[in-house]
Design an enzyme around this catalytic site. Structure first.
Site, PDB file in Angstrom:
ATOM      1  N   ASP A  38      52.780  66.848 -11.408  1.00 42.76           N
ATOM      2  CA  ASP A  38      53.674  65.776 -10.962  1.00 42.76           C
ATOM      3  C   ASP A  38      53.279  64.433 -11.586  1.00 42.76           C
ATOM      4  O   ASP A  38      52.108  64.203 -11.859  1.00 42.76           O
ATOM      5  CB  ASP A  38      53.609  65.686  -9.429  1.00 42.76           C
ATOM      6  N   HIS A  55      57.622  64.007 -19.737  1.00 43.27           N
ATOM      7  CA  HIS A  55      57.629  65.477 -19.740  1.00 43.27           C
ATOM      8  C   HIS A  55      57.020  66.009 -21.046  1.00 43.27           C
ATOM      9  O   HIS A  55      56.311  67.004 -21.052  1.00 43.27           O
ATOM     10  CB  HIS A  55      59.048  66.015 -19.565  1.00 43.27           C
ATOM     11  N   LEU A 149      43.446  85.095 -19.829  1.00 39.87           N
ATOM     12  CA  LEU A 149      44.165  84.297 -18.828  1.00 39.87           C
ATOM     13  C   LEU A 149      45.659  84.642 -18.792  1.00 39.87           C
ATOM     14  O   LEU A 149      46.291  84.779 -19.835  1.00 39.87           O
ATOM     15  CB  LEU A 149      44.021  82.808 -19.192  1.00 39.87           C
TER      16      LEU A 149
HETATM   17  C1  FPP Z   1      57.322  66.461 -12.205  1.00 42.82           C
HETATM   18  O1  FPP Z   1      57.147  65.107 -12.555  1.00 42.82           O
HETATM   19  C2  FPP Z   1      57.423  67.256 -13.414  1.00 42.82           C
HETATM   20  C3  FPP Z   1      58.440  68.112 -13.704  1.00 42.82           C
HETATM   21  C4  FPP Z   1      59.566  68.391 -12.811  1.00 42.82           C
HETATM   22  C5  FPP Z   1      58.466  68.807 -14.998  1.00 42.82           C
HETATM   23  C6  FPP Z   1      57.173  69.383 -15.353  1.00 42.82           C
HETATM   24  C7  FPP Z   1      57.203  69.859 -16.716  1.00 42.82           C
HETATM   25  C8  FPP Z   1      56.171  69.740 -17.578  1.00 42.82           C
HETATM   26  C9  FPP Z   1      54.867  69.147 -17.244  1.00 42.82           C
HETATM   27  C10 FPP Z   1      56.242  70.277 -18.933  1.00 42.82           C
HETATM   28  C11 FPP Z   1      56.286  71.755 -18.822  1.00 42.82           C
HETATM   29  C12 FPP Z   1      55.970  72.382 -20.061  1.00 42.82           C
HETATM   30  C13 FPP Z   1      56.347  73.609 -20.365  1.00 42.82           C
HETATM   31  C14 FPP Z   1      55.778  74.228 -21.553  1.00 42.82           C
HETATM   32  C15 FPP Z   1      57.338  74.368 -19.581  1.00 42.82           C
HETATM   33  P1  FPP Z   1      58.277  64.077 -12.157  1.00 42.82           P
HETATM   34  O2  FPP Z   1      59.278  64.060 -13.252  1.00 42.82           O
HETATM   35  O3  FPP Z   1      58.825  64.422 -10.818  1.00 42.82           O
HETATM   36  O4  FPP Z   1      57.466  62.746 -12.120  1.00 42.82           O
HETATM   37  P2  FPP Z   1      57.739  61.508 -11.149  1.00 42.82           P
HETATM   38  O5  FPP Z   1      57.481  62.010  -9.753  1.00 42.82           O
HETATM   39  O6  FPP Z   1      56.724  60.508 -11.604  1.00 42.82           O
HETATM   40  O7  FPP Z   1      59.149  61.071 -11.376  1.00 42.82           O
END
Ligand code: FPP
Length: 259
Positions: A38, A55, A149
């Site tokens: 997050d 992201h 893994l």
């Molecule tokens: C939450 O942060 C994050 C997500 C919903 C997306 C997570 C995805 C990735 C870390 C990349 C994944 C990579 C692969 C290879 C699939 P948020 O956007 O809710 O952050 P915020 O709370 O600060 O708005």
């Protein structure tokens, strides 16, 4: 535009990090680690960048974390990449996230194969764009013989929906004489979940300072140790993972009993 960013050179660990890894390996390492990644949006906002830049940066952290988890001897790493509720986000953000598995696996699949990592996925496949599913299925296929893994992407995953679906299957099997109501127990119920082949997570990590589960593995996390950090996911470093493991090793897990 962010797809053009260089994703980093071959993963190498400093001698300090290697020493820390060896030190931690003297104590039991959690077999299954689950992470709620997050804070990508806030990371981007702090830099006046579009949310998707967060992201993209988060994707690079997925690679680092995977490689370290593998070195530590963690058996399974489940990463919450997209929830069944995340479809509510702006279309461009959803589309961007759905392109990340292709980019990630397009770049790192050879490295995952080379490092004996096995890719898996939990979540509802049928609503995923074809290109996303194709990238994941290709990776699953190409890594299926690996026994290091397990990198398990929770993609379009939602725990309540998973539980409801499991209940429906239980009812159906009961109606068809495949399952006796009296035989139903926690282990059998677990076998109806998407995580049937995984042991329950030993450790849950959530970044960005939020202290909630957000519909993630509600059944499976019943006895997991939780470790929360204010660090935003794109800033999550190898040292943070090592710190979480160190804290885990100091906890006394009693599973409802006494020591
Ligand atoms: C939450 O942060 C994050 C997500 C919903 C997306 C997570 C995805 C990735 C870390 C990349 C994944 C990579 C692969 C290879 C699939 P948020 O956007 O809710 O952050 P915020 O709370 O600060 O708005």
């Amino acid at each position: 535009m962010f797809n053009k960013f260089r994703l980093g050179k071959k993963q190498e660990h400093s001698s300090t990090l290697r020493d820390k890894i060896e030190e931690l390996k003297k104590q039991p390492i959690p077999e299954h680690v689950a992470i709620i990644m997050d804070g990508n949006g806030r990371w981007a906002k702090k830099r006046a960048l579009p949310r998707v830049a967060g992201h993209h940066e988060g994707m690079k952290v997925v690679r680092k974390t995977t490689m370290l988890a593998n070195k530590l001897g963690i058996k399974a790493l489940t990463l919450y990449a997209f929830s069944t509720e995340n479809w509510k986000r702006p279309k461009n953000e959803v589309e961007y996230i759905m392109r990340l598995p292709e980019e990630f696996l397009g770049t790192f699949l050879p490295e995952l194969v080379e490092n004996n990592v096995q890719v898996k996925m939990i979540g509802y496949k049928n609503q995923l764009p074809v290109h996303t599913l194709h990238a994941i299925e290709k990776a699953i296929e190409e890594t299926k013989e690996n026994n290091g893994l397990v990198l398990n992407f929770a993609l379009n995953y939602g725990s309540r929906a998973e539980i409801i679906d499991a209940v429906k299957q239980v009812l159906n099997d009961s109606k068809n004489g495949i399952l006796n109501e009296t035989d139903l127990n926690e282990d059998i119920f677990s076998s109806y979940l998407m995580t049937s082949e995984f042991k329950d997570p030993d450790l849950l990590i959530r970044t960005s300072g939020e202290i909630r589960l957000s519909n993630f593995m509600l059944w499976q996390l019943a006895y997991s140790e939780f470790w929360f950090t204010d660090v935003l996911w794109p800033d999550f470093s190898e040292n943070h993972l090592l710190e979480a493991i160190e804290v885990f090793q100091k906890r006394q897990r009693r599973f409802g009993g006494i020591l």
